[in-house]
Motif scaffolding. Structure first.
Motif, PDB file in Angstrom:
ATOM      1  N   PHE A  59       0.952  -1.171   0.003  1.00  0.00           N
ATOM      2  CA  PHE A  59       0.246  -0.047  -0.107  1.00  0.00           C
ATOM      3  C   PHE A  59       0.727   1.621   0.008  1.00  0.00           C
ATOM      4  CE2 PHE A  59      -2.407  -2.983   2.157  1.00  0.00           C
ATOM      5  CZ  PHE A  59      -3.302  -3.757   1.504  1.00  0.00           C
ATOM      6  N   ILE A  67       6.758  10.260   0.283  1.00  0.00           N
ATOM      7  CA  ILE A  67       7.333  11.109   1.182  1.00  0.00           C
ATOM      8  C   ILE A  67       8.627  11.185   1.258  1.00  0.00           C
ATOM      9  CG2 ILE A  67       7.736   9.469   3.344  1.00  0.00           C
ATOM     10  CD1 ILE A  67       5.997  12.584   4.357  1.00  0.00           C
ATOM     11  N   ILE A  89      13.044   1.415   1.139  1.00  0.00           N
ATOM     12  CA  ILE A  89      12.873   0.934   1.963  1.00  0.00           C
ATOM     13  C   ILE A  89      11.439  -0.606   2.339  1.00  0.00           C
ATOM     14  CG2 ILE A  89      10.661   2.296   3.962  1.00  0.00           C
ATOM     15  CD1 ILE A  89      10.241   4.491   1.850  1.00  0.00           C
ATOM     16  N   PRO A  94       2.167  -0.885   9.633  1.00  0.00           N
ATOM     17  CA  PRO A  94       1.631  -0.938   8.817  1.00  0.00           C
ATOM     18  C   PRO A  94       1.208   1.020   8.129  1.00  0.00           C
ATOM     19  CG  PRO A  94       1.020  -1.403  10.933  1.00  0.00           C
ATOM     20  CD  PRO A  94       2.484  -0.930  10.586  1.00  0.00           C
ATOM     21  N   LEU A 176      -7.825   8.258   6.069  1.00  0.00           N
ATOM     22  CA  LEU A 176      -6.691   9.451   5.930  1.00  0.00           C
ATOM     23  C   LEU A 176      -6.738  10.426   6.902  1.00  0.00           C
ATOM     24  CD1 LEU A 176      -6.536   8.951   1.406  1.00  0.00           C
ATOM     25  CD2 LEU A 176      -5.171   8.708   3.546  1.00  0.00           C
ATOM     26  N   THR A 177      -5.412  10.353   7.479  1.00  0.00           N
ATOM     27  CA  THR A 177      -5.132  11.819   8.207  1.00  0.00           C
ATOM     28  C   THR A 177      -6.485  12.885   8.119  1.00  0.00           C
ATOM     29  OG1 THR A 177      -3.674  10.560   8.877  1.00  0.00           O
ATOM     30  CG2 THR A 177      -4.225  13.179   9.871  1.00  0.00           C
TER      31      THR A 177
HETATM   32  P1  ATP Z   1       0.409  10.017  10.168  1.00  0.00           P
HETATM   33  O1  ATP Z   1       0.284   9.186  11.712  1.00  0.00           O
HETATM   34  O2  ATP Z   1       1.751  10.931  10.409  1.00  0.00           O
HETATM   35  O3  ATP Z   1      -1.002  10.799   9.973  1.00  0.00           O
HETATM   36  P2  ATP Z   1      -0.491   7.600   9.138  1.00  0.00           P
HETATM   37  O4  ATP Z   1       0.152   6.834  10.282  1.00  0.00           O
HETATM   38  O5  ATP Z   1      -1.849   7.761   9.238  1.00  0.00           O
HETATM   39  O6  ATP Z   1       0.383   9.043   9.593  1.00  0.00           O
HETATM   40  P3  ATP Z   1       1.112   6.812   6.848  1.00  0.00           P
HETATM   41  O7  ATP Z   1       1.801   5.440   6.942  1.00  0.00           O
HETATM   42  O8  ATP Z   1       2.031   8.178   6.304  1.00  0.00           O
HETATM   43  O9  ATP Z   1      -0.043   7.252   7.674  1.00  0.00           O
HETATM   44  O10 ATP Z   1       0.958   7.001   5.018  1.00  0.00           O
HETATM   45  C1  ATP Z   1      -0.408   7.866   4.528  1.00  0.00           C
HETATM   46  C2  ATP Z   1      -0.331   7.927   3.004  1.00  0.00           C
HETATM   47  O11 ATP Z   1       1.095   8.261   3.205  1.00  0.00           O
HETATM   48  C3  ATP Z   1      -0.390   6.898   2.711  1.00  0.00           C
HETATM   49  O12 ATP Z   1      -1.615   6.838   2.116  1.00  0.00           O
HETATM   50  C4  ATP Z   1       0.589   6.296   2.046  1.00  0.00           C
HETATM   51  O13 ATP Z   1       0.462   5.782   1.013  1.00  0.00           O
HETATM   52  C5  ATP Z   1       1.549   7.575   1.612  1.00  0.00           C
HETATM   53  N1  ATP Z   1       2.514   7.671   1.830  1.00  0.00           N
HETATM   54  C6  ATP Z   1       3.657   7.694   1.125  1.00  0.00           C
HETATM   55  N2  ATP Z   1       5.039   7.252   1.427  1.00  0.00           N
HETATM   56  C7  ATP Z   1       4.908   6.690   1.988  1.00  0.00           C
HETATM   57  C8  ATP Z   1       5.908   5.883   3.227  1.00  0.00           C
HETATM   58  N3  ATP Z   1       7.018   5.883   3.127  1.00  0.00           N
HETATM   59  N4  ATP Z   1       5.358   5.580   4.047  1.00  0.00           N
HETATM   60  C9  ATP Z   1       4.142   4.860   4.373  1.00  0.00           C
HETATM   61  N5  ATP Z   1       3.326   6.010   3.479  1.00  0.00           N
HETATM   62  C10 ATP Z   1       2.996   6.473   2.374  1.00  0.00           C
END
Ligand code: ATP
Length: 291
Positions: A59, A67, A89, A94, A176-177
């Protein structure tokens, strides 16, 4: 070719309070964040003519959409370098789960590249770059236990009295945050955490007081799309947790346990109940470790 490998750790929120929505769309927060011993492994190599990111996970995107790519480009721009960078990476955190998986990878790239170039930027300069990438990225530069205010960039480092033991459970689905913050009704929050009391409890190692002070104002908004959040918190309490809470915008939930043995038996029981993803972990004193 110069190369570095590091572990970039996930975080949980002991607390997450939202104070107001700013004119620019960002939210002012007050939260206690904690690095945990769950990590992605990043290998950063100076090679080629551009920034290239390969991410081993279903995913999470490869290339420009990752990022880590923006992070590397910002760093190279800041030190006026035209070098190419390859980032690999190996993901374990998750995705879109409230564990700052993307933010920690972004911070790991900044820390790793700084190290590869002989530390041209100070920690404060790295944090200033980090906030241009995302609100949780400055925390991830140093990690450990920190209180975060502003949009997440005003950080105070704190000392955890003793390592704490948690169980993480992630229900199916991703959150999605941005959507959760946008759907937050600040005038009708059902519960606010007590940040001052939680901070004192963490510094003094007082688990009952920490359990009473934990809380996350985003839980109500996340519950609308992920019904399992409340049930999983209840399950944690039923398995002997001092307290249970959702981390970030969810949907991952954690339980706080007295010791490692208790956390292991809760994890086994939860797995037996058929939850999607579950692990027992401890807190960590830093976010990134170069290996
Ligand atoms: P936060 O807790 O910082 O708000 P999160 O843990 O809820 O973030 P992430 O895992 O960072 O969420 O994923 C958010 C979105 O970023 C996902 O839709 C994913 O596709 C995208 N994304 C881009 N780069 C990455 C990466 N290196 N690792 C995870 N997700 C990524």
């Amino acid at each position: 070719m110069p190369s570095i490998t590091l572990q970039a750790r996930a975080k949980i929120n002991w607390t997450l309070d939202v104070l107001c929505r700013r004119q620019d769309g960002y939210h002012e927060v007050d939260m206690l964040m904690q690095s945990i011993d769950l990590f992605d492994t990043l290998t950063i190599t100076l090679s080629g003519k551009k920034v290239d990111v390969i991410c081993e996970y279903p995913f999470a995107p490869n290339g420009d959409a990752n990022i880590a790519c923006k992070s590397a480009e910002l760093f190279l721009d800041k030190i006026s370098s035209k070098d190419g960078v390859h980032v690999h990476i190996k993901k374990r955190i998750p995705v879109a789960a409230g564990l700052a998986g993307g933010s920690t990878d972004a911070a790991g790239v900044l820390v790793g590249l700084n190290n590869l170039y002989g530390n041209p930027l100070s920690v404060d300069q790295l944090k200033k770059l980090a906030v241009l990438i995302g609100a949780d990225v400055p925390f991830c530069i140093e990690g450990g236990l920190q209180r975060a205010k502003g949009i997440g960039e005003k950080l105070e480092k704190l000392e955890l009295k003793k390592p704490l033991h948690i169980v993480l459970v992630k229900p199916e689905g991703q959150v999605l945050t941005g959507n959760i913050y946008n759907s937050l009704d600040l005038d009708n929050l059902e519960f606010r955490p007590n940040n001052d009391r939680a901070q004192k409890a963490l510094v003094e190692g007082d688990l009952p007081s920490l359990a009473m002070s934990m809380g996350n104002v985003l839980r109500g908004a996340t519950r609308k799309s992920c019904k399992e959040v409340d049930a999983l918190c209840d399950m944690m309490l039923h398995k002997g947790a001092w307290g249970a809470n959702m981390t970030g915008s969810g949907p991952t939930v954690y339980g706080l346990f007295e010791n490692f043995e208790d956390s292991l038996s809760a994890m086994r029981a939860l797995r037996h109940n058929g939850v999607e993803w579950c692990c027992a972990l401890s807190t960590a004193n830093e976010c990134t470790t170069i290996i």
